[in-house]
Design a protein around this motif. Structure first.
Motif, mmCIF file in Angstrom:
data_model
loop_
_atom_site.group_PDB
_atom_site.id
_atom_site.type_symbol
_atom_site.label_atom_id
_atom_site.label_comp_id
_atom_site.label_asym_id
_atom_site.label_seq_id
_atom_site.Cartn_x
_atom_site.Cartn_y
_atom_site.Cartn_z
ATOM 1 N N ARG A 125 0.844 -1.203 0.000
ATOM 2 C CA ARG A 125 0.000 0.000 0.000
ATOM 3 C C ARG A 125 0.875 1.248 0.000
ATOM 4 O O ARG A 125 0.734 2.140 0.836
ATOM 5 N N ASP A 240 -0.339 12.278 0.385
ATOM 6 C CA ASP A 240 -1.488 11.398 0.598
ATOM 7 C C ASP A 240 -1.730 11.112 2.064
ATOM 8 O O ASP A 240 -2.866 11.067 2.517
ATOM 9 N N ILE A 241 -0.640 10.823 2.770
ATOM 10 C CA ILE A 241 -0.707 10.332 4.140
ATOM 11 C C ILE A 241 0.292 11.095 4.995
ATOM 12 O O ILE A 241 1.393 11.409 4.534
ATOM 13 N N ALA A 260 -7.400 14.490 16.351
ATOM 14 C CA ALA A 260 -8.584 14.252 15.517
ATOM 15 C C ALA A 260 -9.654 15.303 15.793
ATOM 16 O O ALA A 260 -10.314 15.784 14.863
ATOM 17 N N THR A 264 -11.229 17.783 13.102
ATOM 18 C CA THR A 264 -12.679 17.812 12.925
ATOM 19 C C THR A 264 -13.210 19.236 13.046
ATOM 20 O O THR A 264 -14.070 19.662 12.263
ATOM 21 N N ARG A 274 -12.856 20.277 4.939
ATOM 22 C CA ARG A 274 -13.607 19.019 5.026
ATOM 23 C C ARG A 274 -13.315 18.136 3.811
ATOM 24 O O ARG A 274 -13.150 16.929 3.933
ATOM 25 N N ARG A 277 -10.439 15.612 3.975
ATOM 26 C CA ARG A 277 -10.558 14.384 4.781
ATOM 27 C C ARG A 277 -9.256 14.080 5.524
ATOM 28 O O ARG A 277 -8.731 12.968 5.471
ATOM 29 N N GLY A 279 -8.580 13.712 8.615
ATOM 30 C CA GLY A 279 -8.668 12.721 9.672
ATOM 31 C C GLY A 279 -8.366 11.310 9.174
ATOM 32 O O GLY A 279 -7.804 10.477 9.902
ATOM 33 N N GLU A 280 -8.725 11.066 7.917
ATOM 34 C CA GLU A 280 -8.524 9.716 7.358
ATOM 35 C C GLU A 280 -7.109 9.534 6.816
ATOM 36 O O GLU A 280 -6.742 8.442 6.396
ATOM 37 N N ARG A 281 -6.342 10.610 6.783
ATOM 38 C CA ARG A 281 -5.032 10.536 6.152
ATOM 39 C C ARG A 281 -3.886 10.552 7.155
ATOM 40 O O ARG A 281 -2.737 10.649 6.771
ATOM 41 N N GLU A 283 -1.852 8.692 10.288
ATOM 42 C CA GLU A 283 -1.555 7.398 10.895
ATOM 43 C C GLU A 283 -0.474 7.569 11.949
ATOM 44 O O GLU A 283 0.314 8.494 11.886
#
Lengths: 315, 315
Positions: A125, A240-241, A260, A264, A274, A277, A279-281, A283
């Protein structure tokens, strides 16, 4: 066999890689203090990790060293590695004759970025691009695109810690006000907390949980600084991350929950934010991850300018 | 012959390049409003610039279009080009059959970044990396390294305008507070100035010179926002040079003096910032520069590392 080392202030993490890049040996040794002891630690770690991999020191084909401080690109020298008691050290010159193989240096945060990317790639990934954000005593990031470090023109790529995000914020050790590092660096937080303890940032979280006003403020500042760094990395380099690592991230979920919430809050205020995204990126690097030592091994293996150009051409 | 166009809100700038990358024709036409009129403007401009270069339209080998709004990489489509009255337009589909050659699109700021880099290279002073910071109605940047655009993962590379640098700063149209664009975007300044005028930012500077308190504050915010964007670009992407362009930079020395003072102030406060010598790394794009159209031509020519280097070497 490639060897990579992450020379930290207290311990040195070493990995050995086989030809396919898999980790076949790993050791951790305490790091010595000062130039000679650091050099000796590295030599000891190379021999120990080769033995751990069941190999002879003669089978080591290259050594990469990730080290805190400023590494002058291509020079083999490190300066201002204050955590190690090293003001200036030509490690490549000290090590190459004794190891008989090429030794390459990289700043430890940049090495960790390369290693974090390699760990993703090994799991199938690999993102197009990634930033590794180190939240330790200080704050800095490494940016990797298609497996290649973005080194920049003068060695300040990823120095997001010294971007000011509040003109009325705390004074940073760099002299500016409201730097991300002044909010979120473990060193700055410990200094402002000023109560002695082995784990000052954890103490701050505990005191905040108990309702201490000053701790609550410091804890909020930490989340705010980390969130600001994430936004800067995505809005400037469009990675990306963002992978978080470094000593302060040992707080784990406690830190992530706060970060987070910050992300948010800006997503709720702003449709543009928003859409990102964030929060999803984000780790965490798992505790005990070999990322920095692994990345150092990849630097040592001869990450070339040509490869970097290829990465850009396809980026 | 390669043709490049910069489609702006009021005029479209077109250049024709010979095989060596030299500009051999240039025209400017008023830009139409809405999808059909924009498409027609581009067709007219391609024909006109070919004629200006003394060539037949059949000699045009590729067309590159720099356009405001979001360009989906590789798609030929633009969305949200609000200045042009365009919500969504598949320009490549509309133009390719009528021009008979490949048409490539790029966001206008990113095209200008590529062109500004090419202009440096043509003068034999190509930096390793460069950011072009557009200070217009909004604020955005393009980052170029060795002739190649840093496009990023999801199209937000260079979106430094929406980095907040003051939690108590003005509300941004994006919904956050204290964004760089809320301080330094011409649109935000005009809105907060709220006195009607053809050149609101110039009016603000004039009123500030006359001692108007509100104008002084807006003017200080502009310099502060631009300086913050420069710092973000250097501390994150470590670009050698930041080139300023866009409508607001028509203020020239008046703006540059303020920005230089901001950079000097942070250099005086911080040895680290001083070591970056930011003041020496900032340039203005000259008024009337063909950078954006030139950069669009390079995108249109099939930007690859190799092609870009060739164009640059001969440009």
């Amino acid at each position: 066999m490639k060897v990579g080392l992450d020379v930290g202030g207290t311990k040195t993490d070493a990995v050995a890689l086989d030809a396919a890049g898999a980790i076949i040996g790993r050791v951790r040794l305490p790091t010595g203090w000062g130039p000679d002891a650091v050099t000796q630690t590295i030599l000891d770690a190379v021999h120990a990790v080769a033995a751990d991999a069941g190999a002879d020191p003669g089978e080591v084909g290259s050594v990469g060293v990730g080290i805190p401080g400023q590494v002058q690109p291509g020079s083999g020298r490190v300066v201002h590695a204050v955590n190690l008691g090293v003001e200036r050290l030509d490690l490549a010159a000290a090590l190459t004759p004794r190891l008989g193989v090429p030794v390459r240096l990289e700043n430890d945060v940049k090495a960790a970025a390369l290693g974090a990317y390699a760990l993703h790639a090994a799991e199938g990934r690999a993102p197009e691009s990634m930033a590794y954000l180190n939240v330790g005593t200080g704050i800095a990031a490494g940016i990797v695109s298609r497996g290649m470090l973005w080194r920049g023109a003068r060695g300040t790529a990823g120095e997001v810690g010294h971007i000011s995000v509040d003109p009325n914020g705390p004074l940073c050790r760099c002299g500016q006000r409201g730097c991300i590092e002044a909010f979120a660096g473990g060193g700055a937080i410990a200094e402002r907390w000023a109560r002695r303890g082995a784990l000052p940032v954890r103490d701050v979280f505990d005191a905040a949980d108990a309702g201490d006003a000053s701790a609550l403020q410091l804890r909020a500042g930490l989340a705010r600084g980390v969130a600001a760094a994430i936004r800067v990395l995505v809005l400037t380099a469009d990675v990306d991350i963002v992978v978080l690592g470094g000593g302060v991230t040992a707080l784990g979920e406690r830190l992530m929950t706060d970060v987070a919430a910050e992300l948010t809050a800006s997503a709720e205020a702003s449709p543009f934010m928003r859409s990102l995204r964030l929060g999803e990126r984000v780790e965490f690097l798992p505790p005990g991850s070999p990322a920095a030592a692994l990345g150092a091994a990849l630097v040592g293996a001869g990450e070339t300018e040509h490869d970097a150009e290829e990465a850009l051409a396809h980026g």
